[in-house]
Design a protein around this motif. Structure first.
Motif, PDB file in Angstrom:
ATOM      1  N   UNK A   1       0.833  -1.210   0.000  1.00 19.16           N
ATOM      2  CA  UNK A   1       0.000   0.000   0.000  1.00 19.16           C
ATOM      3  C   UNK A   1       0.866   1.258   0.000  1.00 19.16           C
ATOM      4  N   UNK A   2       1.957   1.237   0.784  1.00 17.05           N
ATOM      5  CA  UNK A   2       2.865   2.386   0.813  1.00 17.05           C
ATOM      6  C   UNK A   2       3.521   2.592  -0.550  1.00 17.05           C
ATOM      7  N   UNK A   3       3.906   1.503  -1.179  1.00 15.25           N
ATOM      8  CA  UNK A   3       4.515   1.597  -2.499  1.00 15.25           C
ATOM      9  C   UNK A   3       3.531   2.187  -3.504  1.00 15.25           C
ATOM     10  N   UNK A   4       2.290   1.726  -3.458  1.00 17.23           N
ATOM     11  CA  UNK A   4       1.267   2.278  -4.356  1.00 17.23           C
ATOM     12  C   UNK A   4       1.030   3.760  -4.074  1.00 17.23           C
ATOM     13  N   UNK A   5       1.032   4.127  -2.792  1.00 21.17           N
ATOM     14  CA  UNK A   5       0.830   5.534  -2.432  1.00 21.17           C
ATOM     15  C   UNK A   5       1.973   6.386  -2.954  1.00 21.17           C
ATOM     16  N   UNK A   6       3.211   5.889  -2.808  1.00 14.13           N
ATOM     17  CA  UNK A   6       4.356   6.663  -3.282  1.00 14.13           C
ATOM     18  C   UNK A   6       4.395   6.729  -4.810  1.00 14.13           C
ATOM     19  N   UNK A   7       3.880   5.712  -5.483  1.00 11.92           N
ATOM     20  CA  UNK A   7       3.824   5.754  -6.942  1.00 11.92           C
ATOM     21  C   UNK A   7       2.795   6.780  -7.426  1.00 11.92           C
ATOM     22  N   UNK A   8       1.745   6.938  -6.667  1.00 12.80           N
ATOM     23  CA  UNK A   8       0.679   7.880  -7.031  1.00 12.80           C
ATOM     24  C   UNK A   8       0.543   8.957  -5.953  1.00 12.80           C
ATOM     25  N   UNK A   9       1.663   9.538  -5.556  1.00 18.86           N
ATOM     26  CA  UNK A   9       1.671  10.512  -4.458  1.00 18.86           C
ATOM     27  C   UNK A   9       0.938  11.785  -4.876  1.00 18.86           C
ATOM     28  N   UNK A  10       0.291  12.437  -3.897  1.00 19.97           N
ATOM     29  CA  UNK A  10      -0.377  13.702  -4.212  1.00 19.97           C
ATOM     30  C   UNK A  10       0.663  14.774  -4.559  1.00 19.97           C
ATOM     31  N   UNK A  11       0.263  15.784  -5.288  1.00 18.68           N
ATOM     32  CA  UNK A  11       1.234  16.825  -5.661  1.00 18.68           C
ATOM     33  C   UNK A  11       1.773  17.541  -4.423  1.00 18.68           C
TER      34      UNK A  11
ATOM     35  N   UNK B   1       8.101  16.016   2.190  1.00 19.45           N
ATOM     36  CA  UNK B   1       8.891  14.956   2.805  1.00 19.45           C
ATOM     37  C   UNK B   1      10.352  15.358   2.922  1.00 19.45           C
ATOM     38  N   UNK B   2      10.863  16.053   1.915  1.00 21.99           N
ATOM     39  CA  UNK B   2      12.246  16.546   1.959  1.00 21.99           C
ATOM     40  C   UNK B   2      12.454  17.560   3.073  1.00 21.99           C
ATOM     41  N   UNK B   3      11.516  18.473   3.250  1.00 23.75           N
ATOM     42  CA  UNK B   3      11.625  19.476   4.316  1.00 23.75           C
ATOM     43  C   UNK B   3      11.589  18.808   5.690  1.00 23.75           C
ATOM     44  N   UNK B   4      10.715  17.825   5.855  1.00 25.94           N
ATOM     45  CA  UNK B   4      10.612  17.120   7.141  1.00 25.94           C
ATOM     46  C   UNK B   4      11.899  16.349   7.424  1.00 25.94           C
ATOM     47  N   UNK B   5      12.436  15.674   6.418  1.00 28.12           N
ATOM     48  CA  UNK B   5      13.698  14.954   6.598  1.00 28.12           C
ATOM     49  C   UNK B   5      14.855  15.893   6.893  1.00 28.12           C
ATOM     50  N   UNK B   6      14.881  17.066   6.229  1.00 25.09           N
ATOM     51  CA  UNK B   6      15.939  18.049   6.472  1.00 25.09           C
ATOM     52  C   UNK B   6      15.850  18.591   7.900  1.00 25.09           C
ATOM     53  N   UNK B   7      14.640  18.771   8.406  1.00 26.03           N
ATOM     54  CA  UNK B   7      14.464  19.218   9.789  1.00 26.03           C
ATOM     55  C   UNK B   7      15.019  18.171  10.750  1.00 26.03           C
ATOM     56  N   UNK B   8      14.841  16.895  10.428  1.00 32.84           N
ATOM     57  CA  UNK B   8      15.413  15.842  11.270  1.00 32.84           C
ATOM     58  C   UNK B   8      16.931  15.869  11.257  1.00 32.84           C
TER      59      UNK B   8
END
Length: 193
Positions: A93-103, A109-116
Motif C-alpha cells: 500500500x505504501x509503495x502504491x501511495x508513493x507511486x501515485x503521491x499527491x502533488x 517529505x524533503x523538508x521534514x527529513x531536512x528538519x530531522x
C-alpha cells in the motif's frame, strides 16, 4: 463366399451370447470360496512385526527429541504469519501511495527529513538530545504541513503519556507503602523522634 463366412461367424457369436439354459450354467459355475485367488489358508498366516533397525530407532528418538521444537515453530509460524501478511500489505500500500503521491508530497517529505538532520546536528554531545531533537524537529516540520493530523497525534500521544504517568505513579505509591509505611518499621514507629 465372403458373405457366407460372415453370416456363419455372426450366428456362432450370437449362439454363445444367448443363454438358452440358465440353470444348467449356474450348476456349472464355481463359488468364490472354491477359487484359489479368494481362499485364505486357515491357521497358516501369522503377522509378525519385524524388529526395528538401529537407523529406525535413531530416527524415532530424534523425532521425539525434536517434537517440542517443531511444535513451537509451527505455533510461532501460525502467530507470525498474519502479522507478516499485514506488514507486506502495508508495504504494498505504501509503495502504491508513493507511486501515485499527491502533488507536493515529496517536497514536504524533503523538508521534514531536512528538519530531522538539523535536529541531529544540533544534538551533538548528548544522548538525550539525540533522542529528542531529531524527532521533535521532524514533528514540528510535519505539523506545519499536516496540522489536522498533528492535532490528532498530539491528543493520542497526550492520552498515552498521561496513562503511562498514572501507572508509574501507582507503582511508585505501592512500593512506597510496602517498604516505608509498614507497622513495624523503625522510621514510622510512635516512640521514635
Amino acid at each position: 463366399f465372403v458373405e457366407m463366412g460372415f453370416r456363419h461367424v455372426g450366428q456362432a457369436g450370437l449362439e454363445l451370447l444367448t443363454l438358452s439354459d440358465p440353470p444348467a450354467l449356474a450348476s456349472q459355475s464355481a463359488g468364490i470360496t472354491s477359487l484359489s485367488l479368494y481362499s485364505v489358508p486357515e491357521g497358516q498366516s501369522k503377522y509378525v512385526e519385524e524388529a526395528r533397525s538401529q537407523l529406525e530407532e535413531s530416527i524415532s528418538q530424534l523425532r521425539h527429541y525434536c517434537e517440542p521444537y517443531t511444535t513451537w515453530c509451527q505455533e510461532t509460524y501460525s502467530q507470525t504469519k498474519p502479522k507478516m501478511q499485514n506488514l507486506v500489505q502495508w508495504g504494498l500500500d505504501s509503495y502504491d501511495y508513493l507511486q501515485n503521491a499527491p502533488p507536493g508530497f515529496f517536497p514536504r517529505l524533503g523538508v521534514i527529513g531536512f528538519a530531522g538532520l538539523i535536529g541531529l546536528l544540533l544534538a551533538r554531545g548528548s544522548k538525550i538530545k539525540k533522542l529528542v531533537y531529531p524527532p521533535g524537529f521532524m514533528g514540528l516540520a510535519a505539523s506545519l504541513y499536516y496540522p489536522q493530523q498533528a492535532i490528532v497525534f498530539a491528543q493520542v500521544s497526550g492520552e498515552r503519556l498521561y496513562d503511562w504517568g498514572l501507572r508509574g505513579y501507582i507503582v511508585i505509591e505501592d512500593l512506597w507503602k510496602e517498604n516505608f509505611q509498614k507497622p513495624g518499621n523503625v522510621k514510622n514507629s510512635p516512640g521514635t523522634k
